[in-house]
Design a protein around this motif. Structure first.
Motif, PDB file in Angstrom:
ATOM      1  N   PRO A 142       0.808  -1.233   0.000  1.00 14.23           N
ATOM      2  CA  PRO A 142       0.000   0.000   0.000  1.00 14.23           C
ATOM      3  C   PRO A 142       0.836   1.277   0.000  1.00 14.23           C
ATOM      4  CG  PRO A 142      -0.884  -1.605   1.552  1.00 14.23           C
ATOM      5  CD  PRO A 142       0.420  -2.155   1.084  1.00 14.23           C
ATOM      6  N   GLU A 143       1.903   1.313   0.786  1.00 12.99           N
ATOM      7  CA  GLU A 143       2.730   2.518   0.833  1.00 12.99           C
ATOM      8  C   GLU A 143       3.434   2.749  -0.501  1.00 12.99           C
ATOM      9  OE1 GLU A 143       2.942   4.827   3.099  1.00 12.99           O
ATOM     10  OE2 GLU A 143       1.450   3.825   4.346  1.00 12.99           O
ATOM     11  N   GLU A 144       3.912   1.660  -1.122  1.00 14.47           N
ATOM     12  CA  GLU A 144       4.579   1.788  -2.419  1.00 14.47           C
ATOM     13  C   GLU A 144       3.598   2.272  -3.482  1.00 14.47           C
ATOM     14  OE1 GLU A 144       8.014  -1.612  -2.409  1.00 14.47           O
ATOM     15  OE2 GLU A 144       5.926  -2.302  -2.279  1.00 14.47           O
ATOM     16  N   ARG A 146       0.906   4.089  -2.988  1.00 17.48           N
ATOM     17  CA  ARG A 146       0.609   5.508  -2.749  1.00 17.48           C
ATOM     18  C   ARG A 146       1.733   6.385  -3.285  1.00 17.48           C
ATOM     19  NH1 ARG A 146      -2.387   3.699   1.861  1.00 17.48           N
ATOM     20  NH2 ARG A 146      -0.515   3.418   3.115  1.00 17.48           N
ATOM     21  N   ALA A 147       2.966   5.951  -3.077  1.00 20.97           N
ATOM     22  CA  ALA A 147       4.103   6.728  -3.581  1.00 20.97           C
ATOM     23  C   ALA A 147       4.110   6.750  -5.103  1.00 20.97           C
ATOM     24  CB  ALA A 147       5.408   6.132  -3.046  1.00 20.97           C
TER      25      ALA A 147
END
Length: 279
Positions: A142-144, A146-147
């Motif tokens: 998820p963080e990747e 979003r980035a």
């Protein structure tokens, strides 16, 4: 055989660019493959001239330096190529770089077989192939994601990345889509085509990407299609070609370089749903 009886085409070429064209003519390649091979071989011409090769769209349009083929027999040719490979490795994914190195090695072998070169400055590169991306790299977290989606990337790239992630479809299937395959209001493809569904992110971007195009490839290159491109892979409105897997992979690597390594198109597909069951 005297020079007078030997054809001009059989004379050893002086210029690197002429040697490249002789090799491509003898390789029996399709027009698209010949263009890709020429771009790869021209890249190494910049290295032999001790000049950095252009990157991005400029790489395809730039005229390579004029230099003698004999530079490949110079004592420092191997070191120049190693340094260039290291620089190129910072700009592209290992799979693409390995393919470009293989193209150069094949051309050098062909030139040596004809006696145009005495040595092989690519021998050390052959002994130390570059690693390919890890085959077991999982989907982006998820963080990747979003980035990735926060990057200031062009509309085409963002639409492609969103569609790959939201549909879960193979990259080959997505790149084969045409604009008239889509049912935009229902966020899916029309019956009779590969069954894809997408969500709000893709739904927001696709109408902007299509911009009134009634047919032709959904994802297009920045340049007009080269001569000989099949009609199904050419946009009838812009004349541009269908985006290739290779170019799509290059663009992802280019835009995500600040985010870390291992960014491949297949990692954009979602992973299996997490189970809420706790043993």
């Amino acid at each position: 055989m005297t020079v007078g009886t030997e054809s001009a085409a059989g004379l050893p070429p002086v210029e690197y660019a002429v040697a490249v064209e002789r090799y491509l003519a003898a390789a029996g390649l399709a027009d698209g493959s010949r263009r890709i091979y020429r771009i790869a071989l021209n890249t190494w011409a910049w290295a032999l001239a001790d000049r950095p090769a252009p990157t991005g769209p400029e790489r395809r349009r730039a005229r390579p330096p004029v230099l003698p083929l004999a530079l490949l027999d110079h004592p420092d040719a191997a070191e120049r190529l190693r340094a260039a490979a290291a620089r190129r490795g910072a700009d592209t994914d290992p799979r693409t770089l390995n393919r470009e190195l293989s193209t150069l090695r094949a051309a050098v072998a062909w030139w040596r077989a004809r006696g145009w070169l005495a040595g092989d400055p690519t021998a050390d590169l052959l002994l130390r192939p570059l690693p390919a991306p890890a085959a077991d790299a999982g989907p982006l977290g998820p963080e990747e994601l979003r980035a990735l989606f926060a990057l200031r990337a062009p509309l085409r790239e963002q639409a492609l990345w969103h569609l790959l992630h939201e549909s879960g479809a193979p990259i080959e299937t997505v790149l084969a889509l045409d604009t008239d395959h889509l049912d935009l209001p229902r966020r899916r493809t029309l019956p009779g085509y590969a069954a894809l569904h997408w969500q709000s992110g893709t739904a927001r971007l696709l109408p902007l990407l299509i911009a009134g195009r009634a047919g032709g490839p959904l994802f297009l290159t920045d340049r007009r299609a080269p001569a000989g491109t099949p009609a199904r892979d050419r946009c009838p409105h812009t004349g541009r070609a269908r985006l290739s897997y290779r170019r799509a992979a290059e663009l992802l690597t280019l835009h995500t370089r600040p985010l870390g390594h291992g960014w491949t198109l297949r990692r954009l597909r979602p992973g299996p749903p997490r189970s809420n069951h706790h043993p």
